[in-house]
Design a protein around this motif. Structure first.
Motif, PDB file in Angstrom:
ATOM      1  N   ASP A  24      11.753  15.845   4.980  1.00 25.44           N
ATOM      2  CA  ASP A  24      13.147  15.874   5.448  1.00 25.44           C
ATOM      3  C   ASP A  24      13.203  14.801   6.403  1.00 25.44           C
ATOM      4  O   ASP A  24      12.370  13.978   6.848  1.00 25.44           O
ATOM      5  N   GLU A  25      14.472  14.577   6.969  1.00 25.27           N
ATOM      6  CA  GLU A  25      14.969  13.579   7.911  1.00 25.27           C
ATOM      7  C   GLU A  25      13.995  13.696   9.363  1.00 25.27           C
ATOM      8  O   GLU A  25      13.435  12.718   9.545  1.00 25.27           O
ATOM      9  N   GLU A  26      13.843  14.617   9.658  1.00 25.90           N
ATOM     10  CA  GLU A  26      12.929  15.084  11.016  1.00 25.90           C
ATOM     11  C   GLU A  26      11.507  14.610  10.870  1.00 25.90           C
ATOM     12  O   GLU A  26      10.860  13.894  11.540  1.00 25.90           O
ATOM     13  N   LEU A  27      10.868  14.771   9.543  1.00 27.58           N
ATOM     14  CA  LEU A  27       9.419  14.508   9.231  1.00 27.58           C
ATOM     15  C   LEU A  27       9.297  12.611   8.916  1.00 27.58           C
ATOM     16  O   LEU A  27       8.434  12.316   9.506  1.00 27.58           O
ATOM     17  N   HIS A  28      10.473  12.271   8.273  1.00 23.12           N
ATOM     18  CA  HIS A  28      10.256  10.934   8.116  1.00 23.12           C
ATOM     19  C   HIS A  28      10.319  10.175   9.432  1.00 23.12           C
ATOM     20  O   HIS A  28       9.601   9.110   9.593  1.00 23.12           O
ATOM     21  N   ASP A  29      11.264  10.646  10.411  1.00 21.43           N
ATOM     22  CA  ASP A  29      11.531  10.009  11.540  1.00 21.43           C
ATOM     23  C   ASP A  29      10.088  10.153  12.570  1.00 21.43           C
ATOM     24  O   ASP A  29       9.974   9.144  13.145  1.00 21.43           O
ATOM     25  N   TYR A  30       9.463  11.257  12.262  1.00 14.00           N
ATOM     26  CA  TYR A  30       8.250  11.341  13.097  1.00 14.00           C
ATOM     27  C   TYR A  30       7.367  10.140  12.491  1.00 14.00           C
ATOM     28  O   TYR A  30       6.674   9.740  13.300  1.00 14.00           O
ATOM     29  N   PHE A  31       7.157  10.003  11.318  1.00 12.74           N
ATOM     30  CA  PHE A  31       6.283   8.880  10.695  1.00 12.74           C
ATOM     31  C   PHE A  31       6.630   7.755  10.784  1.00 12.74           C
ATOM     32  O   PHE A  31       5.894   6.868  11.185  1.00 12.74           O
ATOM     33  N   THR A  32       8.155   7.497  11.058  1.00 11.35           N
ATOM     34  CA  THR A  32       8.460   6.320  11.473  1.00 11.35           C
ATOM     35  C   THR A  32       8.181   5.874  12.943  1.00 11.35           C
ATOM     36  O   THR A  32       7.731   4.707  13.175  1.00 11.35           O
ATOM     37  N   GLY A  33       8.251   6.795  13.836  1.00  8.18           N
ATOM     38  CA  GLY A  33       7.908   6.618  15.210  1.00  8.18           C
ATOM     39  C   GLY A  33       6.572   6.515  15.138  1.00  8.18           C
ATOM     40  O   GLY A  33       5.978   5.459  15.870  1.00  8.18           O
ATOM     41  N   MET A  34       5.584   7.002  14.379  1.00  7.51           N
ATOM     42  CA  MET A  34       4.230   6.515  14.508  1.00  7.51           C
ATOM     43  C   MET A  34       3.836   5.215  13.971  1.00  7.51           C
ATOM     44  O   MET A  34       3.325   4.621  14.534  1.00  7.51           O
ATOM     45  N   MET A  35       4.743   4.969  13.069  1.00  4.15           N
ATOM     46  CA  MET A  35       4.571   3.231  12.532  1.00  4.15           C
ATOM     47  C   MET A  35       5.071   2.411  13.590  1.00  4.15           C
ATOM     48  O   MET A  35       4.537   1.453  13.606  1.00  4.15           O
ATOM     49  N   ASN A  36       6.044   2.755  14.326  1.00  2.00           N
ATOM     50  CA  ASN A  36       6.281   1.886  15.417  1.00  2.00           C
ATOM     51  C   ASN A  36       5.340   1.669  16.602  1.00  2.00           C
ATOM     52  O   ASN A  36       5.283   0.611  17.205  1.00  2.00           O
ATOM     53  N   GLU A  37       4.357   2.417  16.678  1.00  3.08           N
ATOM     54  CA  GLU A  37       3.161   2.066  17.381  1.00  3.08           C
ATOM     55  C   GLU A  37       2.243   1.211  16.930  1.00  3.08           C
ATOM     56  O   GLU A  37       1.087   0.826  17.530  1.00  3.08           O
ATOM     57  N   VAL A  38       2.409   1.033  15.466  1.00  2.00           N
ATOM     58  CA  VAL A  38       1.155   0.290  14.573  1.00  2.00           C
ATOM     59  C   VAL A  38       1.552  -1.165  14.317  1.00  2.00           C
ATOM     60  O   VAL A  38       2.618  -1.276  14.169  1.00  2.00           O
ATOM     61  N   ASP A  39       0.644  -1.857  14.328  1.00  2.00           N
ATOM     62  CA  ASP A  39       0.983  -3.223  13.879  1.00  2.00           C
ATOM     63  C   ASP A  39      -0.280  -3.677  12.469  1.00  2.00           C
ATOM     64  O   ASP A  39      -0.280  -4.622  12.107  1.00  2.00           O
ATOM     65  N   LEU A  40      -0.939  -2.625  11.992  1.00  2.00           N
ATOM     66  CA  LEU A  40      -1.831  -2.783  10.909  1.00  2.00           C
ATOM     67  C   LEU A  40      -2.124  -1.555  10.138  1.00  2.00           C
ATOM     68  O   LEU A  40      -2.375  -0.632  10.940  1.00  2.00           O
ATOM     69  N   LEU A  41      -1.872  -1.531   8.998  1.00  2.00           N
ATOM     70  CA  LEU A  41      -2.385  -0.326   7.972  1.00  2.00           C
ATOM     71  C   LEU A  41      -3.513  -0.735   7.352  1.00  2.00           C
ATOM     72  O   LEU A  41      -3.746  -1.861   6.705  1.00  2.00           O
ATOM     73  N   PHE A  42      -4.593   0.199   7.286  1.00  2.00           N
ATOM     74  CA  PHE A  42      -5.969  -0.064   6.640  1.00  2.00           C
ATOM     75  C   PHE A  42      -6.158   1.058   5.704  1.00  2.00           C
ATOM     76  O   PHE A  42      -6.005   2.294   5.898  1.00  2.00           O
ATOM     77  N   PHE A  43      -5.984   0.489   4.170  1.00  2.00           N
ATOM     78  CA  PHE A  43      -5.883   1.555   3.257  1.00  2.00           C
ATOM     79  C   PHE A  43      -6.990   1.235   2.350  1.00  2.00           C
ATOM     80  O   PHE A  43      -7.736   0.376   2.216  1.00  2.00           O
ATOM     81  N   GLY A  44      -7.507   2.592   1.712  1.00  2.00           N
ATOM     82  CA  GLY A  44      -8.123   2.552   0.414  1.00  2.00           C
ATOM     83  C   GLY A  44      -7.491   2.310  -0.556  1.00  2.00           C
ATOM     84  O   GLY A  44      -6.117   2.331  -0.573  1.00  2.00           O
ATOM     85  N   ARG A  45      -7.966   1.855  -1.749  1.00  2.00           N
ATOM     86  CA  ARG A  45      -7.257   1.356  -2.849  1.00  2.00           C
ATOM     87  C   ARG A  45      -6.436   2.727  -3.472  1.00  2.00           C
ATOM     88  O   ARG A  45      -5.286   2.262  -3.734  1.00  2.00           O
ATOM     89  N   VAL A  46      -7.077   3.654  -3.468  1.00  2.00           N
ATOM     90  CA  VAL A  46      -6.134   4.908  -4.021  1.00  2.00           C
ATOM     91  C   VAL A  46      -4.622   5.129  -3.429  1.00  2.00           C
ATOM     92  O   VAL A  46      -3.527   5.117  -3.916  1.00  2.00           O
ATOM     93  N   MET A  47      -4.811   5.121  -2.128  1.00  2.00           N
ATOM     94  CA  MET A  47      -3.746   5.471  -1.170  1.00  2.00           C
ATOM     95  C   MET A  47      -2.551   4.368  -1.015  1.00  2.00           C
ATOM     96  O   MET A  47      -1.571   4.509  -1.138  1.00  2.00           O
ATOM     97  N   TYR A  48      -3.319   3.039  -1.309  1.00  2.00           N
ATOM     98  CA  TYR A  48      -2.494   2.036  -1.364  1.00  2.00           C
ATOM     99  C   TYR A  48      -1.445   2.074  -2.671  1.00  2.00           C
ATOM    100  O   TYR A  48      -0.225   1.886  -2.394  1.00  2.00           O
ATOM    101  N   GLN A  49      -2.151   2.316  -3.632  1.00  2.00           N
ATOM    102  CA  GLN A  49      -1.552   2.303  -4.898  1.00  2.00           C
ATOM    103  C   GLN A  49      -0.487   3.499  -4.945  1.00  2.00           C
ATOM    104  O   GLN A  49       0.308   3.401  -5.704  1.00  2.00           O
ATOM    105  N   LEU A  50      -0.742   4.565  -4.207  1.00  2.00           N
ATOM    106  CA  LEU A  50       0.090   5.497  -4.230  1.00  2.00           C
ATOM    107  C   LEU A  50       1.561   5.081  -3.333  1.00  2.00           C
ATOM    108  O   LEU A  50       2.632   5.455  -3.691  1.00  2.00           O
ATOM    109  N   MET A  51       1.217   4.526  -2.237  1.00  2.00           N
ATOM    110  CA  MET A  51       2.471   4.144  -1.364  1.00  2.00           C
ATOM    111  C   MET A  51       3.256   2.765  -1.892  1.00  2.00           C
ATOM    112  O   MET A  51       4.199   2.602  -1.637  1.00  2.00           O
ATOM    113  N   PHE A  52       2.295   1.833  -2.551  1.00  2.00           N
ATOM    114  CA  PHE A  52       3.029   0.623  -2.963  1.00  2.00           C
ATOM    115  C   PHE A  52       2.820   0.338  -4.454  1.00  2.00           C
ATOM    116  O   PHE A  52       1.775   0.688  -4.956  1.00  2.00           O
TER     117      PHE A  52
END
Length: 185
Positions: A24-52
Motif C-alpha cells: 500500500d501507500e505506506e509500504l511504498h513510502d517506506y521503500f522510497t525512503g530507504m531508496m533515498n539513502e541509496v545511490d547504488l543498487l546491486f542486483f542478481g540477474r533474476v531480481m533485476y529482470q523482475l524489477m526492470f
C-alpha cells in the motif's frame, strides 16, 4: 566506507516472492525512503529482470498510483550494477552496467568508493555476500501471510556459521506488515 543494506519482503513463514503481499501507500513510502539513502543498487540477474523494465516503464509512463510513481522514479534513477553471466543487455535502462563474475570482489571495490549506501537486491548472492562480511544492514519487511511454498530467504546449509544481528528499529504498518531493521554485530 559505504554501508551495504539488504532489504526484502518475506512471508511470515520465510518465503520471498514479490507477489505475496499487497503493498500500500505506506509500504511504498517506506521503500522510497530507504531508496533515498541509496545511490547504488546491486542486483542478481533474476531480481533485476523482475524489477526492470516494470519500474522503469512505470516511471516513464506515470502509470501507477502516486506512491508507486514516486518509488518508480527514485528506484529507476539510481545507478545499477547487475551480476550476470548470461544477461546480454540491461533492458534499455539507463545507468546500469553488467558485471560477469566475482560479485563479492566487485562489492568490496564499490564499498570503498565514495558515496551513499548500496542496496543489495539478490537472494541468490546473499549467502556469498554475508560470508564475505559485506552486508552491514538488513531491512526485512514481514507480510501477514503464510504461503507454504516458494523461494526461501536462505537455503539449508548456505551459511557456514550463523550471523548475529542487532535489532535497531521496528515499524508496524496499518496493513499488518512489520519492517525490521537490523545491523550486523
Amino acid at each position: 566506507m559505504r554501508t551495504v543494506i539488504f532489504g526484502i519482503n518475506i512471508s511470515i513463514d520465510g518465503y520471498c516472492d514479490h507477489t505475496i503481499g499487497n503493498p500500500d501507500e505506506e509500504l511504498h513510502d517506506y521503500f522510497t525512503g530507504m531508496m533515498n539513502e541509496v545511490d547504488l543498487l546491486f542486483f542478481g540477474r533474476v531480481m533485476y529482470q523482475l524489477m526492470f523494465p516494470y519500474w522503469s516503464d512505470m516511471a516513464k509512463n506515470k502509470s501507477g498510483t502516486a506512491d508507486e510513481n514516486r518509488f518508480a522514479e527514485r528506484y529507476t534513477s539510481i545507478e545499477k550494477v547487475v551480476i550476470s553471466r548470461t544477461l546480454d543487455h540491461a533492458h534499455a535502462v539507463e545507468n546500469t552496467r553488467i558485471i560477469r563474475s566475482n560479485p563479492a570482489e566487485e562489492l568490496v571495490k564499490l564499498k570503498q568508493q565514495p558515496g551513499r549506501k548500496i542496496a543489495i537486491d539478490s537472494i541468490s548472492l546473499l549467502p556469498e555476500l554475508i560470508t564475505a562480511g559485506l552486508i552491514d544492514e538488513f531491512r526485512i519487511v514481514v507480510h501477514p501471510v503464510i504461503v507454504g511454498k516458494g523461494r526461501r530467504l536462505m537455503d539449508d546449509g548456505s551459511l557456514h556459521e550463523k550471523l548475529n544481528l542487532k535489532l535497531v528499529d521496528t515499524i508496524p504498518f496499518k496493513s499488518g506488515c512489520v519492517a525490521h531493521h537490523y545491523l550486523k554485530q
